[in-house]
Design a protein around this motif. Structure first.
Motif, PDB file in Angstrom:
ATOM      1  N   LEU A 256       0.817  -1.223   0.000  1.00  0.00           N
ATOM      2  CA  LEU A 256       0.000   0.000   0.000  1.00  0.00           C
ATOM      3  C   LEU A 256       0.847   1.268   0.000  1.00  0.00           C
ATOM      4  O   LEU A 256       0.557   2.204  -0.771  1.00  0.00           O
ATOM      5  CB  LEU A 256      -0.973  -0.001   1.199  1.00  0.00           C
ATOM      6  N   PRO A 257       1.904   1.358   0.818  1.00  0.00           N
ATOM      7  CA  PRO A 257       2.698   2.602   0.824  1.00  0.00           C
ATOM      8  C   PRO A 257       3.386   2.889  -0.520  1.00  0.00           C
ATOM      9  O   PRO A 257       3.600   4.063  -0.860  1.00  0.00           O
ATOM     10  CB  PRO A 257       3.748   2.342   1.922  1.00  0.00           C
TER      11      PRO A 257
ATOM     12  N   ALA B 261       0.412   4.530  -2.310  1.00  0.00           N
ATOM     13  CA  ALA B 261      -0.135   5.691  -1.599  1.00  0.00           C
ATOM     14  C   ALA B 261       0.892   6.820  -1.481  1.00  0.00           C
ATOM     15  O   ALA B 261       0.530   8.004  -1.449  1.00  0.00           O
ATOM     16  CB  ALA B 261      -0.627   5.269  -0.211  1.00  0.00           C
TER      17      ALA B 261
ATOM     18  N   ALA C 291       1.117   0.554   7.603  1.00  0.00           N
ATOM     19  CA  ALA C 291       0.008   0.205   6.703  1.00  0.00           C
ATOM     20  C   ALA C 291      -0.677  -1.076   7.164  1.00  0.00           C
ATOM     21  O   ALA C 291      -1.909  -1.187   7.147  1.00  0.00           O
ATOM     22  CB  ALA C 291       0.523   0.046   5.272  1.00  0.00           C
TER      23      ALA C 291
ATOM     24  N   ALA D  25      -4.584  -1.301   8.474  1.00  0.00           N
ATOM     25  CA  ALA D  25      -5.569  -2.145   7.780  1.00  0.00           C
ATOM     26  C   ALA D  25      -6.159  -3.210   8.696  1.00  0.00           C
ATOM     27  O   ALA D  25      -7.368  -3.464   8.674  1.00  0.00           O
ATOM     28  CB  ALA D  25      -4.929  -2.806   6.564  1.00  0.00           C
TER      29      ALA D  25
ATOM     30  N   ALA E  33      -9.541  -3.795   2.350  1.00  0.00           N
ATOM     31  CA  ALA E  33      -8.791  -3.605   1.102  1.00  0.00           C
ATOM     32  C   ALA E  33      -9.689  -3.825  -0.111  1.00  0.00           C
ATOM     33  O   ALA E  33      -9.451  -3.258  -1.178  1.00  0.00           O
ATOM     34  CB  ALA E  33      -7.601  -4.570   1.061  1.00  0.00           C
TER      35      ALA E  33
ATOM     36  N   LEU F 212     -10.281   2.381   5.582  1.00  0.00           N
ATOM     37  CA  LEU F 212      -8.895   2.747   5.255  1.00  0.00           C
ATOM     38  C   LEU F 212      -8.813   4.255   5.048  1.00  0.00           C
ATOM     39  O   LEU F 212      -9.818   4.923   4.774  1.00  0.00           O
ATOM     40  CB  LEU F 212      -8.455   2.047   3.954  1.00  0.00           C
TER      41      LEU F 212
ATOM     42  N   HIS G 177      -4.829   5.018   1.200  1.00  0.00           N
ATOM     43  CA  HIS G 177      -4.718   3.556   1.207  1.00  0.00           C
ATOM     44  C   HIS G 177      -5.880   2.903   0.456  1.00  0.00           C
ATOM     45  O   HIS G 177      -5.711   1.872  -0.202  1.00  0.00           O
ATOM     46  CB  HIS G 177      -4.650   3.026   2.637  1.00  0.00           C
TER      47      HIS G 177
END
Lengths: 350, 350
Positions: free
Chosen positions: A59-60, A63, A179, A183, A217, A223, A227
């Motif tokens: 994710l990072p 994002a 992250a 989540a 997700a 989120l 994200h």
């Protein structure tokens, strides 16, 4: 992480009409608010998710803007979430990601092993070559970490900054951990922490929280906006490039080649599986007690999707072929079946 | 073959100080009169012993006089009891056995697979070759069946007689089944019957009876004079040629290279192990519920030998290295331990 509680049998191996072996485990199906849609076994016991959470760990990369800044395509984003078989396209794509970051294969800290696909290993040997870090099933995830390192630091002097990126205290791994915590909604500071096969930390997290993370997700609910968009982008990339997230014969590849964005699933070592079913707003997490992912976790995941997702006859038959597998021997003779247990089959009704 | 009864945890995988995976199973340690010396879990439930009983299946080869008539040496007799890794010496020895019988590799009905040792498979591929039936881990056992067929029929027209020797009704397989029934004392006519990976029948037999058979094979007590002598001859051959019964890295090979005739052990598919400890007059049989033999059955067998057999410090340390295994990842970092559970450790005292 007590295992004195006996989880139910999820997968059975039958031979000659008798039960030869059995795999116990636990399953959580949870919505994005954390409500349990269905469960079997102990879903509160923390388990190491291993590679099953690679999408959350990526994710990072998206994002942060790194993926856009470096122009990573679908294949590269899918590979960042992959446990791949070490085939040529995986190796080439991982190398291309590193090139985007201005680095070479020697920046990878995942270690080296022969390709997971036997035929790929033999082909490499037949070509007189040895494997390198690019063949490691986690090379795409690590290349993604190094791309993330780019945007945190800039490419000037990146190699020095990136060194040790697998360590829990490194800025890259702190982002990845944050992250994962966001989540799952699980406090990682108090979680048991192990070292994964590729040297990054792996945190023990209850199945209930892992399923929650995948429900989030799959929907974006719960989120951060960044994200949520990143998860959507990664799911789309995986659905468009499912071969990159696994490879020849891998269940993740086969399921997503067939069902596209309806399922976003990922296997992890030691019998873990996580999946998002976006249209239902549900997340799935399961763990086979004995750690068998090559057969037990795969059969269980297929049976769960089959039980929970509305399917036409052709898709249902496809999944049944994965959750009730005819076993043949070296002469092609039928010797048994590997199949989901009645308890697991009944989960949707439970 | 009910598995609703929960067997105890025999082997644990620890990561980051937490229990990551666990293998349940049952263990029987029995003397040649059938008295239970020690046990854990359900030892009355029939299990398919698979390749763990190859020594018993080879008794007619020796007892019939075929081995002497054909001049089979220790390497050949050990290979007749083997699940081998498909290395050059295994392939060569299996071919030599067939030559003694006046047959070629095409008489083998075990099917073909790549060598079980990855390095051997890659070496074969690097040489531009494909595997044949001689590479099948059971090729020595099958070559032994064909040598037995010789003495039952004479070499004239043997190929026609031998065809279908893997079928339960063939004279060769009837001899093999009779030896198994005599040693285990279990009525195979009422047992569940499956087909093994190499196409011969495999019968479901309680661990208690399998352990009894190995106590008998280790002492001769309770066997016919012919079978008692044959068992002694086979145990000696295996002890003198332990590489032939397994291969590089295999537990059977490592244990018997170290301990010689003090232990005669054999792994079977789906987490089965059988062993004789002749000096104690004991037989061991164990089954891991989930079918894991690559790690769980091996660790359990090593822990059992360690618990039961009197050992000097060096041998005890050797076995401890097999029953409490440090796990490292692709970078050589210590990530966990694979080890026998406290219940299994306590079995000798139980």
């Amino acid at each position: 992480m007590d295992m004195s509680t006996n989880n139910p049998i999820l997968v059975e191996l039958q031979r000659g009409g008798a039960l030869e072996s059995a795999h116990r485990g636990a399953v959580a199906v949870v919505d994005a608010d954390g409500a349990v849609f269905s469960a079997l076994g102990d879903i509160a016991r923390p388990v190491f998710p291993r590679s099953a959470v690679k999408l959350l760990q990526a994710l990072p990369l998206v994002a942060s803007g790194a993926a856009d800044e470096l122009g990573l395509d679908d294949a590269m984003l899918a590979l960042a979430c992959a446990s791949h078989t070490g085939e040529a396209i995986h190796v080439r794509t991982a190398a291309a990601m590193l090139t985007k970051a201005g680095l070479g294969p020697d920046a990878l800290e995942c270690g080296t092993h022969w390709p997971g696909l036997d035929a790929a290993a033999r082909a490499l040997a037949a070509a007189g070559q040895l494997p390198g870090a690019l063949h490691n099933n986690c090379s795409g995830k690590h290349a993604g970490f190094l791309c993330l390192a780019c945007t945190m630091h800039g490419r000037d002097g990146l190699a020095g900054f990136a060194r040790g990126y697998v360590e829990a205290g490194h800025p890259v791994m702190r982002e990845v951990g944050a992250a994962l915590q966001a989540a799952t909604g699980f406090d990682l500071s108090t979680a048991a922490r192990g070292i994964d096969g590729c040297s990054i930390p792996t945190f023990a997290i209850p199945l209930r929280h892992l399923a929650l993370a995948f429900a989030r997700a799959g929907t974006g609910i719960g989120l951060s906006a960044g994200h949520a968009l990143a998860a959507q982008r990664l799911r789309g990339a995986i659905a468009r490039a499912p071969f990159l997230v696994g490879g020849s014969g891998r269940l993740d590849t086969r399921v997503m080649e067939r069902l596209g964005e309806r399922v976003c699933c990922k296997v992890g070592a030691e019998g873990v599986y996580c999946a998002a079913l976006p249209e239902l707003g549900l997340g799935i997490a399961l763990k086979i007690d004995d750690g068998n992912n090559a057969r037990a976790a795969e059969v269980a995941l297929a049976a769960l999707i089959e039980a929970v997702l509305p399917l036409d006859d052709a898709d249902a038959a496809f999944l049944r072929g994965l959750s009730d597998v005819l076993l043949t021997n070296w002469n092609g003779r039928e010797v048994g079946r590997l199949r989901a247990s009645a308890s697991l089959r009944g989960i949707a009704a439970a």
